[in-house]
Scaffold this motif. Structure first.
Motif, mmCIF file in Angstrom:
data_model
loop_
_atom_site.group_PDB
_atom_site.id
_atom_site.type_symbol
_atom_site.label_atom_id
_atom_site.label_comp_id
_atom_site.label_asym_id
_atom_site.label_seq_id
_atom_site.Cartn_x
_atom_site.Cartn_y
_atom_site.Cartn_z
ATOM 1 N N GLU A 1 0.799 3.752 -3.096
ATOM 2 C CA GLU A 1 -0.018 4.928 -2.863
ATOM 3 C C GLU A 1 0.728 6.124 -2.289
ATOM 4 O O GLU A 1 0.371 7.262 -2.557
ATOM 5 N N ASP A 2 1.760 5.871 -1.465
ATOM 6 C CA ASP A 2 2.280 6.989 -0.657
ATOM 7 C C ASP A 2 3.646 6.631 -0.080
ATOM 8 O O ASP A 2 3.772 6.316 1.105
ATOM 9 N N PRO B 1 -6.792 2.181 -7.583
ATOM 10 C CA PRO B 1 -7.313 3.343 -8.320
ATOM 11 C C PRO B 1 -8.777 3.191 -8.717
ATOM 12 O O PRO B 1 -9.506 4.173 -8.780
ATOM 13 N N ILE C 1 -2.050 8.491 2.135
ATOM 14 C CA ILE C 1 -2.837 7.467 2.823
ATOM 15 C C ILE C 1 -3.661 8.103 3.940
ATOM 16 O O ILE C 1 -4.825 7.739 4.151
ATOM 17 N N LEU D 1 0.826 -1.205 0.000
ATOM 18 C CA LEU D 1 0.000 0.000 0.000
ATOM 19 C C LEU D 1 0.862 1.257 0.000
ATOM 20 O O LEU D 1 0.589 2.220 -0.719
ATOM 21 N N GLN E 1 -6.712 9.673 2.464
ATOM 22 C CA GLN E 1 -7.673 8.671 2.016
ATOM 23 C C GLN E 1 -8.402 8.039 3.190
ATOM 24 O O GLN E 1 -9.594 7.717 3.092
#
Length: 246
Positions: A91-92, A208, A125, A87, A128
């Motif tokens: 994502e980050d 996504p 993250i 993750l 989100q």
């Protein structure tokens, strides 16, 4: 000498003053409520999220009475370490060091979008988690402002490990499938603790658009993206990279 009559308070004026005091107090009470809300969720695992509730209600409004949320919380210690790493890789990658907002990524996305290329986001993250846990879908400035406030609170009141644990449990990995355990059981027939590195990368690759992409039967895009995520996982140093969260 005749005494002057006593002045009596104007009841309408007193009522207006009380109303103004309440109007001024309401924003402070709302801010306090959000602080208490976020603080409680540092220790309490949520039974559902705002995003799940909105998705369920939307299905019912459309007449899809068979639609159901699949969600099964697992503590981070009971999730394969490769999943949180995947993750972060997908994502980050600055997650351990930023404070909720990756300003370099935001500027890069701004330049990219200004050139007319494909619109690219730069949500961390933490952002989100704030959006999925507390808010509704949309792109209004009001929603973005509330998201920013919740992001600040999350970063201030939760350790990084809790933020990543929350994200691994509430992210949507398939249509109506939320969190590592539900995804592992739905797509691979195993518990989240037994996921392989490749399976973790495939789950991260669909984020996504989990309604479009399939971790169980990956198409060319998911295969390419999951291979890239695995390379980034190795580049970051494997699960040792996440020791910074402690």
């Amino acid at each position: 000498m005749q005494a002057e009559p006593l002045q009596t308070a104007d009841p309408k004026r007193s009522l207006r003053r009380r109303r103004w005091r309440w109007l001024l107090a309401l924003p402070l009470l709302a801010l306090l409520a959000t602080v208490l809300q976020v603080l409680a969720l540092r220790f309490v695992d949520p039974p559902f999220t705002a995003f799940m509730a909105a998705r369920q209600l939307s299905a019912w409004r459309e007449g899809d009475w068979d639609y159901g949320i699949v969600y099964d919380w697992r503590d981070l210690d009971h999730i394969a370490p490769n999943l949180p790493l995947a993750l972060v890789a997908a994502e980050d990658q600055n997650f351990p060091v930023h404070h909720g907002f990756d300003f370099k990524a935001i500027e890069k996305a701004r330049r990219n979008n200004a050139r007319g290329r494909k619109v690219r986001g730069a949500s961390t993250i933490s952002q989100q988690v704030a959006k999925n846990l507390f808010l509704w879908s949309g792109r209004s400035w009001v929603r973005k402002g509330i998201e920013a406030w919740y992001t600040v609170l999350i970063e201030a009141l939760w350790p990084k490990r809790r933020i990543l644990e929350m994200y691994a449990n509430i992210a949507e990995f398939g249509d109506g499938v939320y969190g590592a355990q539900a995804a592992a059981r739905s797509f691979f027939g195993k518990d989240a603790a037994r996921l392989s590195a490749a399976e973790c990368a495939r789950l991260a690759a669909v984020l996504p658009n989990p309604a479009r992409y399939d971790a169980r039967n990956p198409g060319p895009y998911v295969q390419r993206r999951s291979n890239g995520i695995q390379r980034q996982m190795r580049h970051l140093g494997g699960s040792a990279y996440l020791e910074r969260l402690d």
